[in-house]
Motif scaffolding. Structure first.
Motif, PDB file in Angstrom:
ATOM      1  N   THR A   1      -7.877  -4.671  37.472  1.00  0.00           N
ATOM      2  CA  THR A   1      -7.758  -3.216  37.366  1.00  0.00           C
ATOM      3  C   THR A   1      -9.120  -2.584  37.618  1.00  0.00           C
ATOM      4  N   HIS A   2      -9.097  -1.306  37.975  1.00  0.00           N
ATOM      5  CA  HIS A   2     -10.330  -0.610  38.359  1.00  0.00           C
ATOM      6  C   HIS A   2     -11.397  -0.671  37.278  1.00  0.00           C
ATOM      7  N   ASP A   3     -11.001  -0.683  36.007  1.00  0.00           N
ATOM      8  CA  ASP A   3     -12.001  -0.663  34.941  1.00  0.00           C
ATOM      9  C   ASP A   3     -12.710  -2.004  34.769  1.00  0.00           C
ATOM     10  N   LYS A   4     -12.212  -3.063  35.422  1.00  0.00           N
ATOM     11  CA  LYS A   4     -12.867  -4.373  35.356  1.00  0.00           C
ATOM     12  C   LYS A   4     -13.891  -4.548  36.491  1.00  0.00           C
TER      13      LYS A   4
ATOM     14  N   SER B   1      -5.071  -7.148  48.419  1.00  0.00           N
ATOM     15  CA  SER B   1      -4.349  -5.876  48.456  1.00  0.00           C
ATOM     16  C   SER B   1      -5.079  -4.893  47.568  1.00  0.00           C
ATOM     17  N   VAL B   2      -5.320  -3.698  48.108  1.00  0.00           N
ATOM     18  CA  VAL B   2      -6.020  -2.666  47.365  1.00  0.00           C
ATOM     19  C   VAL B   2      -5.087  -1.479  47.179  1.00  0.00           C
ATOM     20  N   ASP B   3      -4.752  -1.210  45.926  1.00  0.00           N
ATOM     21  CA  ASP B   3      -3.926  -0.059  45.585  1.00  0.00           C
ATOM     22  C   ASP B   3      -4.859   0.973  44.958  1.00  0.00           C
ATOM     23  N   VAL B   4      -5.350   1.891  45.801  1.00  0.00           N
ATOM     24  CA  VAL B   4      -6.352   2.858  45.343  1.00  0.00           C
ATOM     25  C   VAL B   4      -5.771   3.759  44.264  1.00  0.00           C
ATOM     26  N   GLU B   5      -4.578   4.293  44.494  1.00  0.00           N
ATOM     27  CA  GLU B   5      -4.007   5.219  43.524  1.00  0.00           C
ATOM     28  C   GLU B   5      -3.582   4.519  42.237  1.00  0.00           C
ATOM     29  N   GLY B   6      -3.139   3.267  42.357  1.00  0.00           N
ATOM     30  CA  GLY B   6      -2.759   2.514  41.166  1.00  0.00           C
ATOM     31  C   GLY B   6      -3.959   1.894  40.468  1.00  0.00           C
ATOM     32  N   GLY B   7      -5.118   1.897  41.148  1.00  0.00           N
ATOM     33  CA  GLY B   7      -6.327   1.346  40.547  1.00  0.00           C
ATOM     34  C   GLY B   7      -6.291  -0.156  40.400  1.00  0.00           C
ATOM     35  N   LYS B   8      -5.667  -0.845  41.382  1.00  0.00           N
ATOM     36  CA  LYS B   8      -5.527  -2.293  41.268  1.00  0.00           C
ATOM     37  C   LYS B   8      -6.021  -2.995  42.525  1.00  0.00           C
ATOM     38  N   LEU B   9      -6.595  -4.171  42.297  1.00  0.00           N
ATOM     39  CA  LEU B   9      -7.036  -5.052  43.365  1.00  0.00           C
ATOM     40  C   LEU B   9      -6.308  -6.369  43.118  1.00  0.00           C
TER      41      LEU B   9
END
Length: 134
Positions: free
Chosen positions: A111-114, A86-94
């Protein structure tokens, strides 16, 4: 269109969305840091207004995927299992979700920063490599 082409297009779209998200979040971080620095140097009389985005919201995308074993995971070799990505682009989560026996679920959230790098395979069109921090 074959199912493979459709999957490839979805994957390319996902890679593009993740790239845009990374750039967008990076700019938000810079703006937030700047705003914090400004707020600490002078206290504003009014509360700052939340930033309004004109872009349409991006729904969470879900894909059925198979995880590939890399050399670092040779100790975990077993049957190839299906996972839900599941990719939550706005939440920045995979989120990588694995259904287990007795309808239990096991999931990992990144999280996107990882996420350091996305690599689209040149040999296998529907394969995407994701390089995480550490």
């Amino acid at each position: 269109q074959t199912a493979g082409q459709s999957g490839e297009q979805e994957l390319e779209s996902l890679v593009l969305k993740l790239s845009v998200l990374k750039d967008f979040l990076s700019s938000i971080e810079k703006k937030a840091l700047k705003a914090l620095q400004e707020m600490s140097s002078s206290t504003p009389a009014t509360a700052p207004q939340p930033l309004s985005r004109k872009a349409k919201s991006i729904p969470v995308q879900t894909f059925e995927v198979k995880l590939d074993i890399t050399l670092g995971d040779l100790t975990k070799i077993g049957k190839s299992q299906k996972y839900t990505l599941s990719v939550d682009v706005e939440g920045g989560k995979l989120v990588v979700l694995k259904k287990q026996k007795d309808s239990q679920e096991d999931w990992n959230t990144f999280t996107h920063d990882k996420i350091r790098q996305l690599i689209k395979s040149q040999r296998v069109q529907n394969k995407l490599g994701i390089v995480f921090e550490k």
